[in-house]
Write a protein that holds these residues in place. Sequence first.
Motif, PDB file in Angstrom:
ATOM      1  N   PHE A 131       0.835  -1.195   0.000  1.00 22.22           N
ATOM      2  CA  PHE A 131       0.000   0.000   0.000  1.00 22.22           C
ATOM      3  C   PHE A 131       0.875   1.251   0.000  1.00 22.22           C
ATOM      4  N   ALA A 132       0.392   2.288  -0.673  1.00 22.01           N
ATOM      5  CA  ALA A 132       1.063   3.581  -0.681  1.00 22.01           C
ATOM      6  C   ALA A 132       0.156   4.601  -0.002  1.00 22.01           C
ATOM      7  N   PHE A 133       0.790   5.621   0.580  1.00 20.01           N
ATOM      8  CA  PHE A 133       0.055   6.637   1.324  1.00 20.01           C
ATOM      9  C   PHE A 133       0.590   8.017   0.965  1.00 20.01           C
ATOM     10  N   THR A 134      -0.310   8.980   0.813  1.00 17.43           N
ATOM     11  CA  THR A 134       0.094  10.366   0.610  1.00 17.43           C
ATOM     12  C   THR A 134      -0.320  11.198   1.815  1.00 17.43           C
ATOM     13  N   ALA A 135       0.489  12.212   2.136  1.00 11.74           N
ATOM     14  CA  ALA A 135       0.145  13.222   3.125  1.00 11.74           C
ATOM     15  C   ALA A 135      -0.355  14.443   2.369  1.00 11.74           C
ATOM     16  N   ASN A 136      -1.545  14.923   2.730  1.00 11.50           N
ATOM     17  CA  ASN A 136      -2.245  15.969   1.985  1.00 11.50           C
ATOM     18  C   ASN A 136      -2.213  17.271   2.784  1.00 11.50           C
ATOM     19  N   TYR A 137      -1.292  18.142   2.423  1.00  8.19           N
ATOM     20  CA  TYR A 137      -0.912  19.311   3.218  1.00  8.19           C
ATOM     21  C   TYR A 137      -2.109  20.185   3.596  1.00  8.19           C
ATOM     22  N   THR A 138      -2.872  20.656   2.618  1.00  8.35           N
ATOM     23  CA  THR A 138      -3.937  21.616   2.895  1.00  8.35           C
ATOM     24  C   THR A 138      -5.181  20.952   3.465  1.00  8.35           C
ATOM     25  N   SER A 139      -5.460  19.716   3.066  1.00 18.94           N
ATOM     26  CA  SER A 139      -6.653  19.022   3.566  1.00 18.94           C
ATOM     27  C   SER A 139      -6.473  18.484   4.972  1.00 18.94           C
ATOM     28  N   GLY A 140      -5.234  18.297   5.422  1.00 18.42           N
ATOM     29  CA  GLY A 140      -5.000  17.750   6.744  1.00 18.42           C
ATOM     30  C   GLY A 140      -5.351  16.278   6.843  1.00 18.42           C
ATOM     31  N   THR A 141      -5.132  15.530   5.762  1.00 15.88           N
ATOM     32  CA  THR A 141      -5.529  14.124   5.692  1.00 15.88           C
ATOM     33  C   THR A 141      -4.416  13.277   5.083  1.00 15.88           C
ATOM     34  N   LEU A 142      -4.617  11.956   5.137  1.00 16.90           N
ATOM     35  CA  LEU A 142      -3.790  10.993   4.432  1.00 16.90           C
ATOM     36  C   LEU A 142      -4.682  10.205   3.485  1.00 16.90           C
ATOM     37  N   PHE A 158      -3.568   4.000  -1.221  1.00 21.33           N
ATOM     38  CA  PHE A 158      -3.614   3.406  -2.553  1.00 21.33           C
ATOM     39  C   PHE A 158      -3.124   1.964  -2.465  1.00 21.33           C
ATOM     40  N   ARG A 159      -3.722   1.081  -3.266  1.00 19.60           N
ATOM     41  CA  ARG A 159      -3.219  -0.284  -3.393  1.00 19.60           C
ATOM     42  C   ARG A 159      -2.217  -0.331  -4.540  1.00 19.60           C
ATOM     43  N   ILE A 160      -1.098  -1.036  -4.321  1.00 25.65           N
ATOM     44  CA  ILE A 160      -0.069  -1.186  -5.343  1.00 25.65           C
ATOM     45  C   ILE A 160      -0.246  -2.542  -6.022  1.00 25.65           C
ATOM     46  N   GLY A 161      -0.433  -2.556  -7.331  1.00 26.24           N
ATOM     47  CA  GLY A 161      -0.524  -3.800  -8.065  1.00 26.24           C
ATOM     48  C   GLY A 161       0.849  -4.400  -8.309  1.00 26.24           C
ATOM     49  N   ASP A 162       0.860  -5.684  -8.690  1.00 26.57           N
ATOM     50  CA  ASP A 162       2.140  -6.335  -8.972  1.00 26.57           C
ATOM     51  C   ASP A 162       2.891  -5.661 -10.107  1.00 26.57           C
ATOM     52  N   ARG A 190      -1.630   2.687  12.689  1.00 22.86           N
ATOM     53  CA  ARG A 190      -1.347   1.293  12.388  1.00 22.86           C
ATOM     54  C   ARG A 190      -1.894   0.977  10.996  1.00 22.86           C
ATOM     55  N   ILE A 191      -1.082   0.315  10.169  1.00 24.80           N
ATOM     56  CA  ILE A 191      -1.512  -0.077   8.833  1.00 24.80           C
ATOM     57  C   ILE A 191      -2.138  -1.466   8.929  1.00 24.80           C
ATOM     58  N   GLU A 192      -3.430  -1.567   8.627  1.00 20.62           N
ATOM     59  CA  GLU A 192      -4.125  -2.848   8.719  1.00 20.62           C
ATOM     60  C   GLU A 192      -3.847  -3.701   7.481  1.00 20.62           C
ATOM     61  N   ASP A 193      -4.215  -4.969   7.554  1.00 23.57           N
ATOM     62  CA  ASP A 193      -3.939  -5.890   6.454  1.00 23.57           C
ATOM     63  C   ASP A 193      -4.651  -5.503   5.168  1.00 23.57           C
ATOM     64  N   ASP A 194      -5.767  -4.770   5.279  1.00 24.48           N
ATOM     65  CA  ASP A 194      -6.499  -4.345   4.085  1.00 24.48           C
ATOM     66  C   ASP A 194      -6.097  -2.946   3.613  1.00 24.48           C
ATOM     67  N   GLY A 195      -5.049  -2.373   4.226  1.00 23.80           N
ATOM     68  CA  GLY A 195      -4.592  -1.031   3.864  1.00 23.80           C
ATOM     69  C   GLY A 195      -5.249   0.084   4.636  1.00 23.80           C
ATOM     70  N   GLY A 196      -6.209  -0.243   5.490  1.00 26.50           N
ATOM     71  CA  GLY A 196      -6.829   0.780   6.318  1.00 26.50           C
ATOM     72  C   GLY A 196      -5.861   1.301   7.369  1.00 26.50           C
TER      73      GLY A 196
END
Length: 437
Positions: free
Chosen positions: A321-332, A335-339, A395-401
């Motif tokens: 899984f990939a994660f972005t930090a969203n500066y103005t929105s204050g969120t993360l 994304f799921r990464i395919g093979d 914590r990164i869960e097994d489903d990417g949550g």
Amino acid sequence: MRKSFGALLLVSLASACLSACGGEPESPADGQSAVGFVFVGTNHNNTHDAGEPANQVTVYRRFADGSLELADHVDTGGQGSGPSARFAGDGLGSSHSMVLSQDRAFLLVTNAGSDTLSALRVRKDTLEVTDVQPTSDGAGPGFPNSVTQHGDLVYALNGAGEGSVTGFRLSDEGKLTPIPGSTRLLSANQASPPDTLFNPAQASFTPDGRQLVVTIKDGPAAGLIGGVTPTGPSRVLVFDVLDDGQLAQTFTQTELDNDGPFGFSFDAAGHLLTAMFVGGDDLAGAAGSFQINADGTLTPITRNAKVSQLDPCWLENNGEFAFTANYTSGTLSSFRIGDDGSLTVLDEQAGLTDERAGTAGASQQGSTPLDLGISPDGRFLYDVLPGSGKVGAWRIEDDGGLTKIGEYGGLPRTVDGDRAPEERFGPGGSPAGIGVL
């Protein structure tokens, strides 16, 4: 959970470091034992007040449940930039302003305010400066804001003026020896100091060390923001790394339609995964993935995985899984990464900070999420929050949550909103850069 490149190695190295650095730290009141550390740069500048610290690294103990405990503040021997003239919460406009060496023995930290690079040895609960070296090599105005390492080879990115990268050898004792003739100019077309809406954002070796990748944001396309003229088309530069540690004299450039490539990481197969802070619709952002070819060209895999969040500028991944930090929105966002390196949006608001832009009772600035770091085992995600002076943990869960663990203070909180100073260096800190051990 599938682990990112080298993750299993890093787990053993982290355990070895805890032992070599004098054993595990003392346990907190709840009886946990620390399993590692988190290091965060303060990017502090004391030009306006000598009673304030210069650049520092804040050290946190990291525990098995992902929680943190403040351990120390260590001077880097250089000056940070402080808040930038455009964004108070982001003084550097960059990613990977500090990195842990592959053997986890040293932390490399850029000092944008003094045009230097520091090496610090990792000790029990603290750090020890082993060397400080200038980065501009007389070829430009400096402003180092990103650093990368592979083996004994280190390159620093200078983000001002035409921009440059310059190389060093890192010894077993933590000494940085400049490589003569290693500086390469980037034709970045920036001011000095750079405007953080446009400047070069990150320099990193590919996982095999054969190429060096640089992103230049260049800003949104002309006409999208009043009075803003981009400094270029948004570029990714790829240099070949030669056998002697120098870079090829020229780079291969890929243009990305002013989508704003910013922070990036590599998946387990070496695909380039990058945040694009204006790659979505109506100035929202996106993430993209690319195959880096032997000739330095990029082949798109997922050109724009769009989100509705504003300013996704930093992207890290754990191999699945990939994660972005969203500066103005204050969120993360997640994304799921395919093979094949493809990216699929999982959750546009996978992680929420305690203080978000637009939230009732929040300051004008919000938390301003910046650099992300993932634990060596791929289970925990940490985010620098300069707007609130904290580090967020999930914590990164097994489903990417993402499951929120908490937010931990100890960083200087940046000045509020976009009321940043108009001069070269702003007062106080503007935290940026993270290393997770």
